[in-house]
Design an enzyme around this catalytic site. Structure first.
Site, PDB file in Angstrom:
ATOM      1  N   GLU A 119      -2.159   6.345  45.220  1.00 17.50           N
ATOM      2  CA  GLU A 119      -1.377   7.508  45.653  1.00 17.50           C
ATOM      3  C   GLU A 119      -2.203   8.406  46.559  1.00 17.50           C
ATOM      4  O   GLU A 119      -1.665   9.047  47.471  1.00 17.50           O
ATOM      5  CB  GLU A 119      -0.880   8.297  44.436  1.00 17.50           C
TER       6      GLU A 119
ATOM      7  N   LYS B   2      11.890   9.977  45.813  1.00 17.99           N
ATOM      8  CA  LYS B   2      12.723  10.884  45.035  1.00 17.99           C
ATOM      9  C   LYS B   2      13.999  11.233  45.797  1.00 17.99           C
ATOM     10  O   LYS B   2      15.094  11.279  45.221  1.00 17.99           O
ATOM     11  CB  LYS B   2      11.951  12.162  44.714  1.00 17.99           C
TER      12      LYS B   2
ATOM     13  N   HIS C  91      -8.710 -15.563  30.899  1.00 16.91           N
ATOM     14  CA  HIS C  91      -7.694 -16.531  30.509  1.00 16.91           C
ATOM     15  C   HIS C  91      -6.395 -16.264  31.263  1.00 16.91           C
ATOM     16  O   HIS C  91      -5.337 -16.753  30.867  1.00 16.91           O
ATOM     17  CB  HIS C  91      -7.476 -16.470  28.998  1.00 16.91           C
TER      18      HIS C  91
END
Length: 530
Positions: A324, A457, A353
């Site tokens: 960000e 937004k 793994h």
């Protein structure tokens, strides 16, 4: 390019730096920068140091929003550019400690007894920092309150959390964290929590605390409804750098974590990373490694590999802090640069793994930041083999993975801390905050705004408006079947794909909205049942 063992040892001796005052070591020897790299970058680093000095002195370091950037003042209020700001920081810390003491001794209590559970409602930096710290430093034998989080607007996710609090809401304190008070995810979580309290016959307000800006929508709501307490957020502290503000300190203190030690660790790291001698500045060295490996363009991803379960959430926390802050379309001069560094990770040796296979043998589009913790547990360890403990294996997997990657030409940085403690977590938070600031100076971007988040937004708000228009049109034409094209035309919206996706959502979530042929968008129809 790789070095011989003898050459690598010499590089290790030269580029391994211990910071005993921080309980920290940094090893950059397995990044293949040439010998003259630091000298060539010194003018740019000195400019970055100067920019950081100006920032800490109160200069407008976030020009797009005309704001100061003051998270460094939070752990050393004497650096604040005014007496008023220093007083605010010191006063808030005192209020946090007083409030927490009253909660712990039962002076402030829930409808059904002393508070034992803590629900934090926030998103982004308002949740990621507290989640990381709670996971890193919490322990069921020591925690004074158990933490739970609403960190999204997912109804099922909130139901899952509320199920764990069933029968306990009368002893649950809820923190609502939002600087503006208008963040929809946090507002929705607050309304869902309020409904849950009221459904249980409890007054939400008597169990609620706001952390928000003075005068915000949330502040006005909390004041008007006489919430249990309010704590401030300031416009000079961004969400992703707010862990040493009330956002992070209040939940940590309620959990029982020593916030004075957390602040001391951050303060000590800040002092070390103010050094203008790059060889003695771990944050500067990190920034320079990021710059070299990614050619100043973020060309390689950063993989965070902490060899400690308690640091599992570090990668999520750093993902926001770094991406960000640095993921920007334009530089400080308005030029299109599309900067950033992609960050991901989980923990070792789990990742051996999982995706370490690709890291070693696949696309070489990354570098690894290993985090090692020297102390593996409190108390003695049992032997899993003759003279070998589980912690020995963890260390062996770290060293082995590091070596296996390097042998295949994969670069890495290694950070080690003595132990996981409030002090060391404060050190790590401050270390990466400062590294981000330095790197932002090197690539000339504003690390302290987030226009892409705001664009998201706004777009989400447009989708909600579209949904309302669709429901209104269906409601005034009960029983009438609309194709996607007909519905889009009726509401005057040319975005047929969005119209279809909203209708698909409504059919799945609203019992009165029905649909046909939703597997074939151009043949789909929707209607409101009579």
């Amino acid at each position: 390019m790789t070095f011989s063992k003898a050459e690598l040892w010499q590089r290790f001796v030269r580029y391994y730096t211990a910071f005993p005052n921080l309980g920290l070591t940094l090893d950059i020897s397995r990044v293949n920068f040439p010998e003259g790299y630091f000298k060539s970058m010194e003018p740019r680093m000195q400019a970055a140091y100067a920019a950081m000095r100006d920032l800490e002195a109160g200069a407008i370091a976030n020009p797009d929003e005309n704001r100061m950037v003051g998270h460094y003042w939070l752990r050393n209020p004497s650096l604040a550019p005014s007496h008023a700001i220093r007083h605010q920081i010191e006063g808030t810390l005192a209020e946090i400690k007083s409030f927490v003491a009253k909660v712990h001794d039962g002076t402030i209590r829930g409808a059904q007894g002393t508070f034992q559970e803590l629900l934090l409602i926030g998103i982004g930096g308002s949740a990621l920092g507290p989640q990381f710290v709670a996971h890193a430093l919490g322990h069921p034998d020591r925690d004074k309150m158990r933490l739970h989080f609403f960190d999204n607007t997912d109804p099922d996710g909130m139901d899952k959390v509320l199920a764990s609090l069933r029968g306990k809401l009368g002893r649950t304190l809820t923190l609502v964290v939002s600087k503006s008070g208008g963040t929809k995810e946090t507002r929705n979580g607050m309304l869902e929590a309020k409904f849950a309290y009221e459904s249980a016959g409890l007054a939400f307000e008597k169990h609620a605390v706001a952390i928000t800006s003075i005068g915000s929508e949330l502040d006005k709501l909390a004041t008007g409804a006489a919430w249990t307490a309010r704590f401030p957020m300031w416009d000079w502290v961004g969400g992703r750098t707010s862990e040493t503000s009330a956002v992070g300190l209040l939940p940590a203190a309620l959990q029982g974590i020593d916030i004075d030690e957390l602040l001391r660790g951050a303060r000590c790291c800040d002092e070390q990373t103010r050094s203008t001698v790059t060889a003695m500045n771990p944050a500067a060295q990190l920034a320079l490694m990021w710059f070299y490996i990614g050619k100043g363009r973020g060309e390689k991803d950063m993989v965070i590999l902490p060899y400690k379960d308690r640091l599992e959430l570090l990668s999520k926390y750093l993902q926001q802090l770094i991406m960000e802050s640095l993921g920007k379309e334009k530089d400080l001069h308005g030029h299109i640069v599309n900067q950033g560094i992609a960050v991901y990770g989980n923990k070792g040796s789990t990742d051996q793994h999982a995706y370490v296979q690709q890291l070693r043998d696949g696309v070489a589009n990354f570098f690894v930041t290993f985090i090692q913790v020297l102390k593996d547990r409190d108390g003695r360890s049992v032997a899993v083999e003759e003279g070998v403990t589980s912690g020995d294996y963890l260390n062996g997997f770290y060293l082995g993975t590091r070596q296996a990657l390097y042998e295949n030409g994969r670069e890495s940085i290694s950070i080690a801390i003595d132990r996981v403690s409030p002090f060391s977590i404060g050190v790590l938070i401050a270390l990466f905050e400062r590294a981000v600031g330095f790197y932002a100076s090197l690539i000339s971007v504003n690390a302290y705004h987030q226009p892409g988040v705001e664009a998201g937004k706004k777009a989400a708000g447009n989708m909600i408006s579209l949904q309302c228009a669709i429901l209104k049109r269906l409601g005034t034409n009960e029983g009438r079947r609309f194709s996607v094209a007909d519905l889009a035309n009726a509401i005057g919206n040319e975005d047929l794909e969005s119209v279809f996706k909203v209708c698909q959502h409504l059919v799945a979530t609203r019992p009165m909205v029905e649909g046909d042929n939703l597997a074939t968008p151009d043949k789909a129809t929707v209607w409101l049942r009579r």
